[in-house]
Design a protein around this motif. Structure first.
Motif, PDB file in Angstrom:
ATOM      1  N   MET A  49      24.400  30.102  38.415  1.00 22.03           N
ATOM      2  CA  MET A  49      24.923  31.451  38.626  1.00 22.03           C
ATOM      3  C   MET A  49      25.030  32.223  37.312  1.00 22.03           C
ATOM      4  N   ALA A  50      25.122  31.484  36.213  1.00 19.57           N
ATOM      5  CA  ALA A  50      25.214  32.144  34.906  1.00 19.57           C
ATOM      6  C   ALA A  50      23.974  32.979  34.615  1.00 19.57           C
ATOM      7  N   THR A  51      22.868  32.638  35.249  1.00 14.33           N
ATOM      8  CA  THR A  51      21.651  33.407  35.034  1.00 14.33           C
ATOM      9  C   THR A  51      21.606  34.623  35.952  1.00 14.33           C
ATOM     10  N   GLU A  52      22.654  34.815  36.759  1.00 14.15           N
ATOM     11  CA  GLU A  52      22.663  35.890  37.752  1.00 14.15           C
ATOM     12  C   GLU A  52      21.356  35.935  38.535  1.00 14.15           C
ATOM     13  N   PRO A  53      21.077  34.888  39.272  1.00 10.08           N
ATOM     14  CA  PRO A  53      19.787  34.819  39.966  1.00 10.08           C
ATOM     15  C   PRO A  53      19.690  35.829  41.100  1.00 10.08           C
ATOM     16  N   ALA A  54      18.455  36.220  41.388  1.00  8.79           N
ATOM     17  CA  ALA A  54      18.197  37.034  42.571  1.00  8.79           C
ATOM     18  C   ALA A  54      17.676  36.130  43.683  1.00  8.79           C
ATOM     19  N   LEU A  55      17.065  35.022  43.259  1.00 13.76           N
ATOM     20  CA  LEU A  55      16.527  34.045  44.199  1.00 13.76           C
ATOM     21  C   LEU A  55      16.993  32.668  43.751  1.00 13.76           C
ATOM     22  N   LEU A  56      17.738  32.014  44.620  1.00 10.41           N
ATOM     23  CA  LEU A  56      18.322  30.719  44.276  1.00 10.41           C
ATOM     24  C   LEU A  56      17.637  29.644  45.113  1.00 10.41           C
ATOM     25  N   ILE A  57      17.195  28.588  44.446  1.00 14.66           N
ATOM     26  CA  ILE A  57      16.518  27.497  45.143  1.00 14.66           C
ATOM     27  C   ILE A  57      17.315  26.219  44.934  1.00 14.66           C
ATOM     28  N   LEU A  58      17.769  25.629  46.027  1.00 18.88           N
ATOM     29  CA  LEU A  58      18.656  24.468  45.952  1.00 18.88           C
ATOM     30  C   LEU A  58      17.995  23.259  46.593  1.00 18.88           C
ATOM     31  N   ASP A  59      17.989  22.142  45.877  1.00 16.26           N
ATOM     32  CA  ASP A  59      17.386  20.928  46.424  1.00 16.26           C
ATOM     33  C   ASP A  59      18.465  19.894  46.736  1.00 16.26           C
ATOM     34  N   GLU A  60      18.602  19.573  47.992  1.00 14.50           N
ATOM     35  CA  GLU A  60      19.529  18.537  48.465  1.00 14.50           C
ATOM     36  C   GLU A  60      20.889  18.601  47.803  1.00 14.50           C
ATOM     37  N   LEU A  61      21.550  19.695  48.117  1.00 15.28           N
ATOM     38  CA  LEU A  61      22.903  19.925  47.647  1.00 15.28           C
ATOM     39  C   LEU A  61      23.834  18.786  48.051  1.00 15.28           C
ATOM     40  N   SER A  62      23.593  18.228  49.229  1.00 13.18           N
ATOM     41  CA  SER A  62      24.566  17.300  49.819  1.00 13.18           C
ATOM     42  C   SER A  62      24.343  15.858  49.408  1.00 13.18           C
ATOM     43  N   MET A  63      23.353  15.624  48.532  1.00 11.06           N
ATOM     44  CA  MET A  63      22.983  14.240  48.240  1.00 11.06           C
ATOM     45  C   MET A  63      24.177  13.416  47.757  1.00 11.06           C
ATOM     46  N   GLY A  64      24.476  12.357  48.485  1.00  6.85           N
ATOM     47  CA  GLY A  64      25.526  11.431  48.089  1.00  6.85           C
ATOM     48  C   GLY A  64      26.935  11.974  48.170  1.00  6.85           C
ATOM     49  N   LEU A  65      27.148  13.025  48.927  1.00  5.37           N
ATOM     50  CA  LEU A  65      28.485  13.612  48.993  1.00  5.37           C
ATOM     51  C   LEU A  65      29.088  13.472  50.393  1.00  5.37           C
ATOM     52  N   ALA A  66      30.411  13.406  50.416  1.00  2.00           N
ATOM     53  CA  ALA A  66      31.110  13.316  51.698  1.00  2.00           C
ATOM     54  C   ALA A  66      30.985  14.640  52.452  1.00  2.00           C
ATOM     55  N   PRO A  67      30.956  14.545  53.791  1.00  2.56           N
ATOM     56  CA  PRO A  67      30.766  15.755  54.617  1.00  2.56           C
ATOM     57  C   PRO A  67      31.741  16.892  54.301  1.00  2.56           C
ATOM     58  N   ILE A  68      32.982  16.545  53.983  1.00  2.00           N
ATOM     59  CA  ILE A  68      33.966  17.608  53.703  1.00  2.00           C
ATOM     60  C   ILE A  68      33.561  18.378  52.454  1.00  2.00           C
ATOM     61  N   ILE A  69      33.120  17.647  51.434  1.00  2.00           N
ATOM     62  CA  ILE A  69      32.704  18.269  50.178  1.00  2.00           C
ATOM     63  C   ILE A  69      31.479  19.139  50.423  1.00  2.00           C
ATOM     64  N   VAL A  70      30.562  18.611  51.253  1.00  2.00           N
ATOM     65  CA  VAL A  70      29.348  19.369  51.560  1.00  2.00           C
ATOM     66  C   VAL A  70      29.711  20.683  52.234  1.00  2.00           C
ATOM     67  N   ALA A  71      30.639  20.615  53.163  1.00  4.96           N
ATOM     68  CA  ALA A  71      31.074  21.836  53.856  1.00  4.96           C
ATOM     69  C   ALA A  71      31.640  22.835  52.858  1.00  4.96           C
ATOM     70  N   GLU A  72      32.405  22.313  51.907  1.00  5.27           N
ATOM     71  CA  GLU A  72      33.016  23.168  50.888  1.00  5.27           C
ATOM     72  C   GLU A  72      31.938  23.834  50.033  1.00  5.27           C
ATOM     73  N   LEU A  73      30.927  23.033  49.647  1.00  2.00           N
ATOM     74  CA  LEU A  73      29.829  23.577  48.840  1.00  2.00           C
ATOM     75  C   LEU A  73      29.086  24.669  49.606  1.00  2.00           C
ATOM     76  N   TYR A  74      28.848  24.421  50.879  1.00  3.92           N
ATOM     77  CA  TYR A  74      28.096  25.420  51.650  1.00  3.92           C
ATOM     78  C   TYR A  74      28.907  26.682  51.888  1.00  3.92           C
ATOM     79  N   GLU A  75      30.229  26.527  51.872  1.00  2.60           N
ATOM     80  CA  GLU A  75      31.074  27.721  51.938  1.00  2.60           C
ATOM     81  C   GLU A  75      30.771  28.593  50.711  1.00  2.60           C
ATOM     82  N   MET A  76      30.587  27.936  49.566  1.00  4.74           N
ATOM     83  CA  MET A  76      30.282  28.672  48.334  1.00  4.74           C
ATOM     84  C   MET A  76      28.874  29.257  48.373  1.00  4.74           C
ATOM     85  N   VAL A  77      27.960  28.494  48.962  1.00  3.44           N
ATOM     86  CA  VAL A  77      26.599  29.011  49.094  1.00  3.44           C
ATOM     87  C   VAL A  77      26.609  30.289  49.931  1.00  3.44           C
TER      88      VAL A  77
END
Ligand SMILES: Nc1ncnc2c1ncn2[C@@H]1O[C@H](COP(=O)(O)OP(=O)(O)OP(=O)(O)O)[C@@H](O)[C@H]1O
Ligand SMILES: [Mg+2]
Lengths: 254, 116
Positions: free
Chosen positions: A171-199
């Motif tokens: 986000m520091a680069t202030e992107p216009a197009l963000l590409i995310l690869d397997e955000l949820s890798m190795g994370l608990a479902p609750i954390i993943v939900a939290e991350l996607y809230e941010m997405v």
């Protein structure tokens, strides 16, 4: 390509014909083929990320999802096909140049420096021409949890916090197009939900997002469109609710 | 979000103005290859001319072999010239970029120290 048109905004009746319409797609892949050492892994991938939308790319292990993202970010040169960004063909553009203009890719495995502190990891991003203070401001306002841990080494952060740090760096680069690869890798479902809230929050600020996940669950909640990739091809594309039924089939090899 | 809109607009603008590696560098590489091929082919032709000339007492054939040998030599010289031209061009460009980068860094440092 019926697959292709399925990913386009339904409120735009124009099909993907030559002119004008392209401007609504921030990213478009056309007939992408790619290989590693002559072994083909992508066999004509068509994918569209319309402006201000979140597109989920799903599929089993080894389907070619990461490779597709690398092609989009200019990190892997396709053997055939076109990469269009904002309607412009950018085959052969340097990845660092695309990044400088506002295409940000957060790789699988997060790409942070485990031996550096949170703050030092953020300081590395000052090359984009912002001061550390500004970058910290951006990072901590989006991810307050990082502020408490600014002097902790990144390697000792929890998996979710590491992913937040990776996103904060992006986000520091202030992107216009963000590409995310397997955000949820190795994370608990609750954390993943939290991350996607941010997405979702990032998406609301107008950033277009292409996100890869192996398992559909959470990502379909925030995606506007989704595509299923199997064996280097897009099998299905459409609205998340239309695809939910096809997903299990794709994973079971049906 | 007006702010986000502006950002996207700026992104599109920059992408539109971005210099994508033009096919010209591909042409550079092609000429480099032509140079290498010419060099090698010229040497081979020149080398083959000798046995051709040696294997006959007919002065007409020997003249042909002579001409062939000279042609091979010319090819090799032209090939070398192409090779040097295009390999050095790549190197010089890199060197120039580095030089200007160092100049920039030097200037920045100077300004920094003057500010104090
Ligand atoms: N650097 C590489 N060299 C050779 N083959 C590779 C390389 N990277 C990936 N591959 C192969 O390309 C194919 C697609 O890989 P890719 O990483 O794109 O899949 P993926 O869909 O991201 O899988 P995953 O869900 O496991 O991350 C796989 O068969 C993989 O073995
Ligand atoms: Mg992958």
């Amino acid at each position: 390509m019926s697959n292709l048109s399925a990913v386009e905004p339904p409120d735009n009746p124009a099909r993907s014909n030559e002119t004008g319409h392209q401007d609504h797609n921030l990213l478009e892949l056309r007939g992408i083929r790619a290989a590693y050492e002559r072994i083909d892994v992508l066999f004509g991938v068509d994918l569209v990320v319309p402006e201000a939308s979140v597109v989920a790319l799903l599929g089993p292990n080894g389907a070619g999802k990461t490779t597709t993202l690398r092609v989009a970010a200019g990190l892997h040169v396709p053997s055939a096909g076109d990469v269009l960004i904002a309607g412009r063909r950018v085959n052969g553009a340097k990845p660092e140049e695309l990044a400088r203009h506002g295409l940000c890719m957060i790789p699988e495995g997060r790409g942070i420096f485990p031996n550096l502190t949170v703050r030092e990891n953020l300081r590395m991003m000052t090359y984009v021409g912002r001061s550390l203070a500004e970058i910290e401001e951006i990072a901590y306002s989006r991810f307050p949890r990082l502020a408490e841990r600014r002097t902790q080494t990144a390697g000792t952060l929890s998996g979710g916090e590491q992913q937040m740090l990776a996103m904060a760096r992006g986000m520091a680069t202030e992107p216009a197009l963000l590409i995310l690869d397997e955000l949820s890798m190795g994370l608990a479902p609750i954390i993943v939900a939290e991350l996607y809230e941010m997405v979702a929050q990032v998406a609301r600020s107008g950033v277009s997002i292409l996100v890869v996940e192996q398992f559909a669950s959470t990502v379909l909640g925030v995606a506007d469109y989704a595509a299923i990739m199997v064996h280097g091809r897009i099998e299905r594309a459409g609205r998340p609710d239309e695809l939910a039924a096809d997903l299990s089939k794709a994973y079971l090899g049906g | 979000m007006i702010e986000g809109q502006e950002r996207v607009q700026q992104f599109k603008q920059e992408i539109a103005e971005m210099r994508v590696r033009d096919p010209a560098t591909g042409r550079d590489r092609m000429w480099l290859r032509v140079g290498v091929v010419l060099m090698i082919a010229g040497l081979i032709v020149a080398g083959l001319a000798y046995p051709m000339s040696h294997g006959t007492t007919n002065p007409l054939s020997q003249n042909d072999a002579l001409a062939l040998g000279l042609g091979g030599l010319t090819g090799a010289v032209v090939g070398s010239a192409l090779f040097v031209r295009y390999s050095v061009a790549g190197f010089l460009r890199f060197w120039l970029a580095r030089l200007s980068y160092e100049q920039q860094a030097q200037t920045d440092r100077l300004i920094e120290s003057l500010k104090k």
